[in-house]
Design a protein around this motif. Structure first.
Motif, short mmCIF file in Angstrom:
data_model
loop_
_atom_site.label_atom_id
_atom_site.label_comp_id
_atom_site.label_asym_id
_atom_site.label_seq_id
_atom_site.Cartn_x
_atom_site.Cartn_y
_atom_site.Cartn_z
N HIS A 125 0.85 -1.20 0.00
CA HIS A 125 0.00 0.00 0.00
C HIS A 125 0.88 1.24 0.00
N PRO A 133 -5.55 9.78 -11.07
CA PRO A 133 -5.79 8.62 -10.21
C PRO A 133 -5.97 7.31 -10.97
N ASN A 134 -6.60 7.33 -12.13
CA ASN A 134 -6.82 6.09 -12.87
C ASN A 134 -5.52 5.50 -13.40
N THR A 136 -2.53 6.20 -12.37
CA THR A 136 -1.67 5.89 -11.23
C THR A 136 -2.05 4.55 -10.60
N SER A 137 -3.34 4.34 -10.38
CA SER A 137 -3.80 3.09 -9.78
C SER A 137 -3.42 1.89 -10.64
N LYS A 138 -3.61 2.02 -11.96
CA LYS A 138 -3.28 0.92 -12.87
C LYS A 138 -1.78 0.62 -12.85
N GLU A 141 -0.95 -1.03 -9.49
CA GLU A 141 -1.61 -2.33 -9.41
C GLU A 141 -0.84 -3.39 -10.18
N GLN A 146 -1.31 -1.41 -3.94
CA GLN A 146 -2.54 -0.63 -3.91
C GLN A 146 -2.17 0.83 -3.67
N GLU A 148 -3.13 4.53 -2.85
CA GLU A 148 -4.13 5.46 -2.32
C GLU A 148 -3.85 6.81 -2.94
N CYS A 149 -4.66 7.21 -3.90
CA CYS A 149 -4.38 8.42 -4.66
C CYS A 149 -4.98 9.65 -3.97
#
Length: 229
Positions: A125, A133-134, A136-138, A141, A146, A148-149
């Protein structure tokens, strides 16, 4: 179909352009494709967001980059120019990016404080400051982390030193801004260039949109041929 007929049938075309880094490079490309704003567009004191062009059937709107994609995706504008970072972040179904304009080059990268050498292997994490955020999360991941943006729209470089987030994801060109704020680039997410974007429905029904796509594509191909020569 004449301009008057197109106006009567489809209404005035709206072409969306972004404020900021891409616009100066985009204007000569637009001019070669026949999209030329009126004199008021270049007046630094002009606070208007909508401008006439040399075409009676077209107006320009100048908005934030993320808003360019939103206006075009929802059909409020039929065509526009924006960075591929915005296209990738939103991934609108009604948005089509048919031409890479080969301008506005930079990259979306991960960065952290230069003195932060703790890799923390096995971390699952991580808090990251970004306006993407999209993407970055991808990215995290894919590495089994995980993210947290924390959404920021500016001053991203302050986040690590003030303890808001350990890392940031932001646009990088030369890297000078990162260095000036004590940050170092650790990985690249995607390379970025400006794209011509169109509303899919408008492209299908309005021949003027297809004509503009063809004009921008021809210009991009001509420039690519000259660069290769």
């Amino acid at each position: 179909m004449t301009t008057d007929q197109a106006n009567e049938t489809f209404g005035q075309l709206t072409f969306a352009v972004p404020k900021g880094r891409i616009l100066d490079e985009a204007l000569p490309v637009m001019a070669r494709a026949g999209v030329v704003p009126d004199a008021g567009f270049h007046d630094k004191s002009n606070r208007s967001l909508s401008f006439d062009t040399t075409r009676a059937d077209m107006r320009l709107i100048r908005v934030r980059a993320f808003d360019v994609a939103t206006f075009v995706a929802h059909g409020a504008a039929q065509i526009g120019i924006v960075g591929s970072d915005v296209v990738e972040e939103f991934d609108y179904a009604d948005l089509y990016a048919p031409v890479d304009l080969d301008i506005g080059h930079c990259r979306l990268s991960v960065a952290r404080l230069a003195e932060d050498t703790d890799e923390r292997s096995g971390v699952s994490h991580l808090r990251v400051a970004t306006k993407y955020p999209n993407l970055t999360s991808k990215h995290f991941e894919a590495a089994g982390i995980q993210a947290e943006c924390v959404k920021l729209n500016g001053a991203m470089e302050l986040a690590p030193s003030l303890g808001l987030a350990r890392q940031i994801v932001d646009l990088v060109s030369t890297g000078a801004t990162l260095k000036q704020n004590g940050l170092t680039e650790t990985s690249k997410i995607i390379d970025i260039s400006a794209r011509l974007i169109v509303n899919r429905a408008a492209l299908k029904k309005d021949p003027r949109v297809a004509e503009l796509v063809a004009a921008f594509r021809a210009d991009a191909e001509t420039r690519a041929s000259k660069d290769a020569a």
